[in-house]
Design an enzyme around this catalytic site. Structure first.
Site, PDB file in Angstrom:
ATOM      1  N   HIS A  63      30.051  39.635  44.582  1.00  0.00           N
ATOM      2  CA  HIS A  63      28.910  40.142  43.808  1.00  0.00           C
ATOM      3  C   HIS A  63      29.212  41.582  43.390  1.00  0.00           C
ATOM      4  O   HIS A  63      29.385  42.451  44.267  1.00  0.00           O
ATOM      5  CB  HIS A  63      27.669  40.095  44.712  1.00  0.00           C
ATOM      6  N   ASN A  75      39.059  40.725  36.586  1.00  0.00           N
ATOM      7  CA  ASN A  75      39.855  39.708  35.896  1.00  0.00           C
ATOM      8  C   ASN A  75      41.257  40.250  35.641  1.00  0.00           C
ATOM      9  O   ASN A  75      41.498  41.442  35.821  1.00  0.00           O
ATOM     10  CB  ASN A  75      39.231  39.372  34.530  1.00  0.00           C
ATOM     11  N   HIS A 124      35.067  29.919  37.415  1.00  0.00           N
ATOM     12  CA  HIS A 124      36.016  30.322  38.472  1.00  0.00           C
ATOM     13  C   HIS A 124      36.014  29.318  39.627  1.00  0.00           C
ATOM     14  O   HIS A 124      36.139  29.697  40.799  1.00  0.00           O
ATOM     15  CB  HIS A 124      35.695  31.723  39.018  1.00  0.00           C
TER      16      HIS A 124
HETATM   17 FE1  HDE Z   1      31.744  36.515  36.508  1.00  0.00          FE
HETATM   18  N1  HDE Z   1      30.662  35.073  37.463  1.00  0.00           N
HETATM   19  N2  HDE Z   1      30.269  36.683  35.120  1.00  0.00           N
HETATM   20  N3  HDE Z   1      32.874  37.832  35.431  1.00  0.00           N
HETATM   21  N4  HDE Z   1      33.226  36.310  37.805  1.00  0.00           N
HETATM   22  C1  HDE Z   1      31.060  34.400  38.549  1.00  0.00           C
HETATM   23  O1  HDE Z   1      29.739  33.992  40.446  1.00  0.00           O
HETATM   24  C2  HDE Z   1      29.019  36.222  35.258  1.00  0.00           C
HETATM   25  C3  HDE Z   1      32.492  38.490  34.304  1.00  0.00           C
HETATM   26  C4  HDE Z   1      34.384  37.033  37.866  1.00  0.00           C
HETATM   27  O2  HDE Z   1      36.415  34.249  43.214  1.00  0.00           O
HETATM   28  C5  HDE Z   1      29.978  33.551  39.130  1.00  0.00           C
HETATM   29  O3  HDE Z   1      30.179  33.387  42.568  1.00  0.00           O
HETATM   30  C6  HDE Z   1      28.178  36.718  34.217  1.00  0.00           C
HETATM   31  C7  HDE Z   1      33.383  39.587  34.028  1.00  0.00           C
HETATM   32  C8  HDE Z   1      35.222  36.543  38.934  1.00  0.00           C
HETATM   33  O4  HDE Z   1      34.368  33.749  43.805  1.00  0.00           O
HETATM   34  C9  HDE Z   1      28.777  33.859  38.228  1.00  0.00           C
HETATM   35  C10 HDE Z   1      28.974  37.511  33.445  1.00  0.00           C
HETATM   36  C11 HDE Z   1      34.315  39.552  35.026  1.00  0.00           C
HETATM   37  C12 HDE Z   1      34.512  35.507  39.510  1.00  0.00           C
HETATM   38  C13 HDE Z   1      29.362  34.818  37.223  1.00  0.00           C
HETATM   39  C14 HDE Z   1      30.291  37.480  34.004  1.00  0.00           C
HETATM   40  C15 HDE Z   1      33.985  38.455  35.889  1.00  0.00           C
HETATM   41  C16 HDE Z   1      33.274  35.401  38.804  1.00  0.00           C
HETATM   42  C17 HDE Z   1      30.341  32.107  39.296  1.00  0.00           C
HETATM   43  C18 HDE Z   1      28.522  38.318  32.244  1.00  0.00           C
HETATM   44  C19 HDE Z   1      35.528  40.476  35.202  1.00  0.00           C
HETATM   45  C20 HDE Z   1      34.976  34.618  40.662  1.00  0.00           C
HETATM   46  C21 HDE Z   1      30.606  31.916  40.780  1.00  0.00           C
HETATM   47  C22 HDE Z   1      29.034  37.817  30.985  1.00  0.00           C
HETATM   48  C23 HDE Z   1      35.174  41.824  35.538  1.00  0.00           C
HETATM   49  C24 HDE Z   1      34.629  35.211  41.995  1.00  0.00           C
HETATM   50  C25 HDE Z   1      30.180  33.145  41.398  1.00  0.00           C
HETATM   51  C26 HDE Z   1      35.181  34.334  43.097  1.00  0.00           C
HETATM   52  C27 HDE Z   1      32.272  34.479  39.128  1.00  0.00           C
HETATM   53  C28 HDE Z   1      28.618  35.366  36.253  1.00  0.00           C
HETATM   54  C29 HDE Z   1      31.413  38.132  33.427  1.00  0.00           C
HETATM   55  C30 HDE Z   1      34.784  38.136  37.034  1.00  0.00           C
HETATM   56  C31 HDE Z   1      28.098  32.682  37.580  1.00  0.00           C
HETATM   57  C32 HDE Z   1      26.721  36.395  34.003  1.00  0.00           C
HETATM   58  C33 HDE Z   1      33.277  40.597  32.882  1.00  0.00           C
HETATM   59  C34 HDE Z   1      36.605  37.068  39.322  1.00  0.00           C
HETATM   60  O5  HDE Z   1      27.749  34.475  38.928  1.00  0.00           O
END
Ligand code: HDE
Length: 692
Positions: free
Chosen positions: A342, A151, A78
């Protein structure tokens, strides 16, 4: 607090540094970061006008050093995002389900910050990549920050967060050569997919029109994971969160997305920025699907499995409030880049489920901010700071801004009368839902997570014919670029489990062997998943108005005013920028030209032409209109424009309106056409068009 402590604090207050600080914001004299007024900012200190630069030049060193350190690591996923401020209001009290304070009173406005993003591309990649879009919202509630990190797609690629690094490594550019950027069209991605078949449902979404949204303003949001609502009585409901855009869900076509990516890589962020600037505030309704705890096992899928959605026809989405985005950021870095989301940022009344993806996410987000934002004090950055007061005994660390006073920095103290102190649940203290958990410590996945294909088929069954064709085209493009023939065949074999028809169509397009048997027996469909059934409106649609020298001012003016009255946006385009003179000498300004903008960035075209149009205008405007035609967009024409549309075999096709502005039917039909968006049945005419 005892008397000694109180008087000590009072004394130092009067002489606090803050009281000495200049309040003069009008004075714009350039200073160093130490406040020293600068006399020269363009020339470094030298030994003689043609001599070497001198180390003593502290101003030069400060300026360059700061510049050298301007970048922070981009988000590991992202990375490319765009944010905006707004407000959220609940329509009715959600008291029966949750005690969350911001969901109680329809009169309360809660400030929000939203960041939309693509997932795989780097910060500088294009907006229109085929990809999932992030839709993260921070609610600054009176009980602390609540983050709904969503998402634009309902399921996810995997069932357990431990697989996330593998998936991201496979999706990102390949590590040996850093190719390709911002796309899944390569071997490692499809290798991972075929080796991890739980991804089938999400891949269907990623190959669908949802992955190339027309606008951030026209996307749904899905919380994906299952959460819990908890009310005052302690009763829990499982909950899935939804955002529903009031403009409906709309997409680009693959060929448009590819072209726009080169022409205007900022297409989606520009659209959001411009519309907020114009006062077309994007609106999204918040919806919830609620499930009583007793119904946890009432479905043919596991409600904790993040590769599954809850069909809206079975568990209706209840619309509970609305978010309006009404302010652009003042500073991209300070706000959009430094915002830290978070899913673990919750408020009383919102809790977690045992969804294994969510459980993993709860670790990852805080952890990633430590490296990205350089330490544990990122909550003090203005965009992350809660609007309620916060007190605790956490101290120090990189970039600490709070100046905590006094000598007490530990809990259970007498000196500060045991403050700050925890409070009980009844006074607003957060207490985790007391769920019964009983099981062996074991690395295993529940058998109830084993069905990987039924909902992928449900999605396929729910698509309209054009949407199905787009999915096939997307597979043909993405898998067609895979080099390894075995991986290509494995994709076909995997998606045979979703639909025999789909797998055959993919195989034919990518040079693999089509399946002769297999397929799915699932017949269920969910109409809510098809974009054909979404809201359609002329509001904020962009219409190109093509005019040349000698155009018909009255006609064009009438059409423009009618379009604007219907809420559409109009841009005048010609073969050159600047004033274009009509047949009666009146002028209009072309703010776009066929060189600056091709028709893929518009939703509809109206061409009048002009009596004195030169051959270049004719050639370029024909290309422009034809491109709109093959993308199924509404087209209107008057005067010379009408003749050119007829000469090019585009007349008598659905969504092509020829007439004159004096005719109300002509204008109304065109406006209805703009609201209709795409005329998919033009495919027949397209065949004819191709024979030209
Ligand atoms: Fe994320 N995800 N994600 N994700 N995600 C990040 O956190 C992660 C997942 C989502 O505009 C990271 O600050 C893991 C699902 C958005 O700043 C990180 C898993 C959904 C954003 C991270 C998921 C999301 C992130 C990278 C388990 C939809 C952007 C930067 C498989 C519900 C937020 C950050 C923004 C961002 C980890 C899965 C949505 C690495 C371990 C499911 C919208 O922490």
């Amino acid at each position: 607090m005892n008397d000694k402590q109180t008087s000590f604090n009072e004394n130092i207050k009067n002489e606090q540094l803050e009281n000495f600080r200049s309040k003069d914001n009008e004075n714009k004299v350039l200073t160093t970061n130490q406040g020293l007024k600068v006399s020269e900012d363009d020339v470094s200190l030298k030994a003689g006008a043609r001599g070497p630069t001198i180390m003593e030049d502290f101003h030069f060193r400060e300026k360059i050093t700061h510049f050298d350190h301007e970048r922070i690591p981009e988000r590991v996923v992202h990375a490319r995002g765009f944010g905006a401020h707004g407000v959220f209001q609940v329509y009715e009290s959600m008291k029966p389900y949750t005690k969350a304070n911001f969901l109680q009173d329809p009169n309360v406005k809660t400030p929000v910050f939203v960041r939309f993003s693509t997932v795989i591309g780097s910060r500088g990649s294009k907006d229109t990549a085929r990809d999932v879009r992030g839709f993260a919202t921070k609610f600054y509630t009176q009980e602390g920050n609540y983050d709904l990190v969503a998402n634009n797609m309902a399921p996810f690629f995997m069932q357990d967060a431990i697989k996330f690094p593998d998936f991201v490594h496979a999706n990102k550019p390949e590590p040996n050569n850093e190719i390709p950027q911002a796309t899944a069209s390569h071997d490692t991605f499809w290798d991972w997919i075929t080796q991890n078949q739980e991804s089938a449902h999400m891949v269907m979404w990623a190959m669908s029109d949802r992955a190339i949204p027309r606008s951030f303003r026209m996307m749904e949001g899905f919380g994906v994971n299952t959460f819990r609502f908890i009310n005052e009585e302690g009763t829990a409901h499982f909950v899935k969160f939804h955002w529903k855009p009031l403009l409906g869900v709309h997409s680009l076509l693959q060929t448009e997305a590819a072209k726009i990516g080169g022409e205007d890589p900022d297409y989606n962020r520009r659209d959001l920025w411009d519309n907020i600037e114009m006062g077309n505030y994007p609106e999204f309704e918040l919806g919830v699907q609620l499930l009583e705890e007793k119904d946890e096992f009432a479905f043919d899928f596991d409600i904790l499995d993040p590769t599954k959605l809850w069909p809206e026809e079975d568990i209706p989405v209840r619309i509970i409030g609305k978010m309006t985005l009404n302010r652009n950021v003042d500073n991209f870095f300070a706000e959009t880049e430094q915002v830290a989301f978070h899913p673990g940022n919750v408020v009383p009344g919102i809790d977690f489920s045992n969804d294994p993806l969510l459980q993993g996410r709860l670790f990852s987000y805080l952890d990633t901010q430590l490296i990205r934002l350089g330490g544990p004090n990122f909550h003090e950055l203005p965009i992350n700071r809660p609007v309620c007061s916060l007190h605790n005994n956490q101290r120090d660390g990189y970039g600490r801004q709070t100046i905590n006073v006094g000598n007490v920095a530990y809990h259970r103290n007498a000196i500060a009368n045991n403050s700050p102190y925890p409070i009980g649940e009844e006074e607003g203290g957060y207490v985790h839902y007391q769920e019964n958990v009983n099981g062996k410590k074991i690395r295993a996945r529940s058998d109830s997570f084993n069905d990987h294909f039924s909902q992928a088929t449900l999605f396929w069954n729910s698509m309209s014919p054009p949407e199905r064709q787009h999915i096939i085209d997307a597979f043909a493009f993405e898998v067609g670029r895979v080099k390894d023939k075995c991986i290509k065949q494995q994709v076909v074999d995997m998606f045979t489990n979703v639909s025999l028809e789909l797998a055959k169509a993919i195989a034919i397009k990518i040079g693999a062997t089509p399946p002769t048997s297999g397929g799915s027996t699932v017949t269920k469909a969910s109409p809510a998943l098809s974009q054909e059934n979404t809201i359609k409106t002329p509001l904020t649609r962009k219409v190109a108005v093509a005019i040349a020298e000698g155009f018909d001012y009255n006609q064009v003016d009438t059409v423009i005013k009618s379009l604007q009255a219907a809420g559409a946006q109009v841009a005048i385009i010609s073969d050159k920028l600047g004033m274009i003179t009509s047949s009666d000498g009146a002028q209009m300004e072309a703010t776009k030209s066929f060189i600056t903008d091709s028709s893929v960035v518009f939703d509809a075209v109206y061409i009048d032409g002009g009596q004195n149009a030169d051959p270049y205008f004719k050639m370029e405007s024909c290309k422009f209109v034809k491109e709109a035609f093959i993308h199924y967009k509404p087209i209107a024409a008057t005067n010379e424009g009408k003749t050119w549309v007829e000469d090019n075999n585009m007349a008598n096709s659905p969504g092509v309106f020829l007439g004159c502005a004096g005719d109300n039917d002509f204008i109304n039909q065109f406006i209805q056409g703009v609201a209709f968006h795409r005329f998919w049945d033009r495919i027949l005419a397209y065949t004819k068009f191709n024979q030209i």
